[in-house]
Design an enzyme around this catalytic site. Structure first.
Site, PDB file in Angstrom:
ATOM      1  N   GLN A  85       1.125   0.521   1.916  1.00 22.72           N
ATOM      2  CA  GLN A  85       1.239   1.775   2.685  1.00 22.72           C
ATOM      3  C   GLN A  85       2.622   2.394   2.488  1.00 22.72           C
ATOM      4  O   GLN A  85       3.619   1.681   2.583  1.00 22.72           O
ATOM      5  CB  GLN A  85       1.042   1.490   4.172  1.00 22.72           C
ATOM      6  CG  GLN A  85      -0.373   1.094   4.541  1.00 22.72           C
ATOM      7  CD  GLN A  85      -1.331   2.259   4.627  1.00 22.72           C
ATOM      8  OE1 GLN A  85      -1.003   3.398   4.273  1.00 22.72           O
ATOM      9  NE2 GLN A  85      -2.545   1.989   5.054  1.00 22.72           N
ATOM     10  N   TYR A 138     -11.304  -4.121   1.935  1.00 19.06           N
ATOM     11  CA  TYR A 138     -10.315  -3.239   1.301  1.00 19.06           C
ATOM     12  C   TYR A 138      -8.917  -3.689   1.752  1.00 19.06           C
ATOM     13  O   TYR A 138      -8.129  -2.908   2.282  1.00 19.06           O
ATOM     14  CB  TYR A 138     -10.556  -1.774   1.673  1.00 19.06           C
ATOM     15  CG  TYR A 138     -11.977  -1.288   1.433  1.00 19.06           C
ATOM     16  CD1 TYR A 138     -12.300  -0.635   0.240  1.00 19.06           C
ATOM     17  CD2 TYR A 138     -12.978  -1.467   2.382  1.00 19.06           C
ATOM     18  CE1 TYR A 138     -13.601  -0.194   0.015  1.00 19.06           C
ATOM     19  CE2 TYR A 138     -14.270  -1.025   2.162  1.00 19.06           C
ATOM     20  CZ  TYR A 138     -14.580  -0.387   0.981  1.00 19.06           C
ATOM     21  OH  TYR A 138     -15.861   0.047   0.763  1.00 19.06           O
ATOM     22  N   GLU A 145     -10.790  -7.341  -1.795  1.00 16.06           N
ATOM     23  CA  GLU A 145     -10.012  -6.265  -2.407  1.00 16.06           C
ATOM     24  C   GLU A 145     -10.338  -6.237  -3.902  1.00 16.06           C
ATOM     25  O   GLU A 145     -10.500  -7.286  -4.526  1.00 16.06           O
ATOM     26  CB  GLU A 145      -8.521  -6.544  -2.147  1.00 16.06           C
ATOM     27  CG  GLU A 145      -7.524  -5.951  -3.106  1.00 16.06           C
ATOM     28  CD  GLU A 145      -7.476  -4.436  -3.039  1.00 16.06           C
ATOM     29  OE1 GLU A 145      -7.474  -3.868  -1.938  1.00 16.06           O
ATOM     30  OE2 GLU A 145      -7.450  -3.820  -4.124  1.00 16.06           O
ATOM     31  N   ASP A 176     -10.531  -0.465   5.606  1.00 19.06           N
ATOM     32  CA  ASP A 176      -9.441   0.475   5.301  1.00 19.06           C
ATOM     33  C   ASP A 176      -9.657   0.986   3.874  1.00 19.06           C
ATOM     34  O   ASP A 176      -8.896   0.657   2.968  1.00 19.06           O
ATOM     35  CB  ASP A 176      -8.101  -0.279   5.450  1.00 19.06           C
ATOM     36  CG  ASP A 176      -6.887   0.620   5.256  1.00 19.06           C
ATOM     37  OD1 ASP A 176      -7.072   1.838   5.085  1.00 19.06           O
ATOM     38  OD2 ASP A 176      -5.758   0.093   5.266  1.00 19.06           O
ATOM     39  N   CYS A 205      -8.096   7.375   5.594  1.00 20.67           N
ATOM     40  CA  CYS A 205      -7.119   8.362   5.116  1.00 20.67           C
ATOM     41  C   CYS A 205      -7.829   9.647   4.713  1.00 20.67           C
ATOM     42  O   CYS A 205      -7.256  10.474   4.017  1.00 20.67           O
ATOM     43  CB  CYS A 205      -6.299   7.781   3.959  1.00 20.67           C
ATOM     44  SG  CYS A 205      -7.308   7.236   2.584  1.00 20.67           S
TER      45      CYS A 205
HETATM   46  N1  SAH Z   1      -5.451  -2.483   4.032  1.00 18.86           N
HETATM   47  C1  SAH Z   1      -4.532  -2.426   2.925  1.00 18.86           C
HETATM   48  C2  SAH Z   1      -5.000  -1.574   1.754  1.00 18.86           C
HETATM   49  C3  SAH Z   1      -5.634  -0.262   2.064  1.00 18.86           C
HETATM   50  S1  SAH Z   1      -5.771   0.861   0.730  1.00 18.86           S
HETATM   51  C4  SAH Z   1      -3.191  -1.926   3.410  1.00 18.86           C
HETATM   52  O1  SAH Z   1      -3.116  -1.284   4.438  1.00 18.86           O
HETATM   53  O2  SAH Z   1      -2.190  -2.162   2.730  1.00 18.86           O
HETATM   54  C5  SAH Z   1      -7.364   0.629   0.120  1.00 18.86           C
HETATM   55  C6  SAH Z   1      -7.512  -0.569  -0.774  1.00 18.86           C
HETATM   56  O3  SAH Z   1      -8.882  -0.630  -1.196  1.00 18.86           O
HETATM   57  C7  SAH Z   1      -6.686  -0.526  -2.053  1.00 18.86           C
HETATM   58  O4  SAH Z   1      -5.920  -1.699  -2.137  1.00 18.86           O
HETATM   59  C8  SAH Z   1      -7.728  -0.450  -3.179  1.00 18.86           C
HETATM   60  O5  SAH Z   1      -7.339  -1.157  -4.339  1.00 18.86           O
HETATM   61  C9  SAH Z   1      -8.941  -1.098  -2.528  1.00 18.86           C
HETATM   62  N2  SAH Z   1     -10.273  -0.750  -3.043  1.00 18.86           N
HETATM   63  C10 SAH Z   1     -10.701   0.400  -3.582  1.00 18.86           C
HETATM   64  N3  SAH Z   1     -12.019   0.348  -3.848  1.00 18.86           N
HETATM   65  C11 SAH Z   1     -12.460  -0.873  -3.460  1.00 18.86           C
HETATM   66  C12 SAH Z   1     -13.734  -1.528  -3.464  1.00 18.86           C
HETATM   67  N4  SAH Z   1     -14.821  -0.919  -3.924  1.00 18.86           N
HETATM   68  N5  SAH Z   1     -13.799  -2.771  -2.973  1.00 18.86           N
HETATM   69  C13 SAH Z   1     -12.694  -3.404  -2.504  1.00 18.86           C
HETATM   70  N6  SAH Z   1     -11.471  -2.836  -2.472  1.00 18.86           N
HETATM   71  C14 SAH Z   1     -11.350  -1.583  -2.936  1.00 18.86           C
END
Ligand code: SAH
Length: 456
Positions: free
Chosen positions: A285, A314, A335, A383, A410
């Site tokens: 973030q 995620y 992830e 997320d 977001c």
């Molecule tokens: N919760 C974490 C990351 C949020 S951002 C934080 O706050 O730091 C969203 C994340 O989803 C990213 O790391 C991205 O790589 C991941 N992502 C995107 N598409 C995805 C999918 N289909 N399955 C799993 N993760 C995914």
């Protein structure tokens, strides 16, 4: 419909709304005109710059009346580049704008009865980004750093990025000057020639550790080691210099290949009293203080106890997963980026937490596998990126029947779409709390809590 305006015409307009991109909206009959640097309630003379069948774009050249919500522009280029499209709007009005955007998105998805809390703002409202990714192009003194004009390839050299941590802005100039001294050429996108494409810098909000990523077109970077050593010597906070190679003709910034030039391949930072290793390709973030406030809120508004089984979909490097772990029996994270999962596993050890399991894969597929294994989550945190939840993920989520879902979003539009599906699937949306993670911009972040309806 024929357009009621012509290109290059100057016209007096009354602004009635602010678009989701932060442009003033005026209407001639029912034809919308989107006006740069114009706020609701203002009367402006606008210069029409682009005319389409369904709408036109214009820019305000004179303000006949001025909104009480207007504040002085810091620099018009910050609007032109899209870095700070709301810089002319007072901060209180920016927060109201964001709350309204969430209300509108929910309304469009048929959820107009949902109450949206006032957006929680932050202070300071500039200099908050812990990460910069700036393009490099040829300038008159060698390579330059800057930004592109919105919807264009026109490069604008800059050295004050306003919403970035000022220590990052200073470091960018130091790195730029070192690259100049070494005579490194800038990337040329039309010819697909030259070397340096982007400079990315991350700086830990609490730790102040810095990583510099030099994104090059090809692997060969003349005197790469010396450049990296010069960067480390000039910037004591730098603990990592990485070269990332991106040989594609693309807008995507990072390529797949990476070499460590100096230091270690990650920085360390802290969130909610936990330590995190963050490597270059991992998501982190960009506004640490607000992200901490947001995660704290999400944790506080979910019922977690020593018997709780939780999922963090995620999960990135495990920031939410590991913040939740101390309060629950077990938590599972998924992830898609393998490097991020590698970080997440290291982060679990770093924080002496052994009740978190991390899996690299698509959330929609891994969620299904967990369901088949009989993992019954009480609370699920999601997320997702801007496109929201994959529809098969949402389906599995509903079938899993957690008591609570905490959705961090977001993008209010995809959130509202997913919220409608969850509502139809037996959940009540009890809380929608926007957080301003990106002051001066139109980006909106929110935390929502869904409660499973009692089955009678
Ligand atoms: N919760 C974490 C990351 C949020 S951002 C934080 O706050 O730091 C969203 C994340 O989803 C990213 O790391 C991205 O790589 C991941 N992502 C995107 N598409 C995805 C999918 N289909 N399955 C799993 N993760 C995914």
């Amino acid at each position: 419909m024929n357009s009621p305006v012509k290109k290059n015409q100057d016209i007096t307009l009354e602004i009635i709304d602010l678009s989701y991109e932060g442009l003033g909206v005026a209407k001639l009959d029912h034809y919308p005109i989107f006006v740069d640097d114009a706020l609701p309630g203002e009367k402006v003379i606008a210069h029409i710059v682009k005319v389409g069948k369904k709408f036109a774009f214009a820019k305000a050249i004179q303000h006949l009346t001025v909104s009480s919500n207007r504040v002085d522009l810091k620099d018009r280029q910050l609007t032109q580049t899209g870095i700070a499209p709301l810089q002319h709007l007072s901060y209180a009005a920016q927060l109201q704008f964001k709350t309204q955007q969430v209300i509108q998105a929910l309304k469009k998805a048929g959820l107009s009865q949902v109450k949206v809390a006032d957006t929680i703002g932050m202070n300071p409202t500039v200099g908050y980004r812990n990460k910069a990714q700036v393009p490099v192009r040829r300038g008159k003194d060698g390579l330059d750093i800057g930004f592109f004009r919105k919807n264009s390839h026109q490069f604008i050299p800059m050295d004050d990025f306003y919403i970035q941590d000022p220590a990052i802005d200073r470091a960018l100039i130091v790195v730029r000057d070192i690259l100049r001294q070494f005579g490194v050429s800038a990337y040329d996108e039309t010819k697909h020639e030259g070397v340096m494409r982007h400079i990315m810098i991350r700086r830990g909000y609490h730790s102040h550790e810095m990583m510099v990523v030099l994104v090059t077109r090809k692997k060969k970077l003349f005197k790469a080691q010396q450049i990296a050593q010069a960067i480390m010597a000039a910037l004591p906070e730098v603990v990592s210099v990485v070269q990332n190679i991106n040989d594609q003709r693309t807008n995507v910034i990072l390529g797949k290949e990476e070499t460590l030039l100096a230091g270690r391949p990650y920085i360390e930072d802290e969130m909610l009293q936990h330590q995190f290793y963050i490597s270059a390709p991992s998501f982190y973030q960009v506004n640490t203080a607000q992200a901490e406030a947001m995660y704290q809120y999400a944790i506080h508004h979910t019922q977690l106890n020593p018997d709780t089984i939780a999922i963090d979909a995620y999960c990135g490097i495990g920031t939410i997963t590991l913040s939740v772990a101390p309060f629950v029996k077990h938590i599972y994270g998924v992830e898609i980026v393998p490097e991020a999962i590698h970080d997440a596993k290291k982060n679990a050890r770093l924080n002496h937490l052994d009740n978190a399991t991390f899996v690299a894969g698509k959330a929609e597929e891994v969620m299904k596998e967990w369901q088949q294994k009989g993992i019954q989550a009480d609370v699920v945190f999601v997320d997702p990126p801007r496109k929201g939840l994959a529809s098969d993920f949402t389906q599995t989520l509903i079938e899993t029947q957690p008591k609570q879902i905490s959705y961090i979003s977001c993008n209010p539009a995809t959130f509202a779409r997913d919220a409608a599906l969850l509502t139809q699937g037996g959940y009540t949306l009890s809380i929608v709390q926007p957080f301003d993670m990106f002051p001066q911009t139109t980006h909106i972040e929110l935390v929502a809590i869904f409660e499973r309806n009692e089955v009678l």
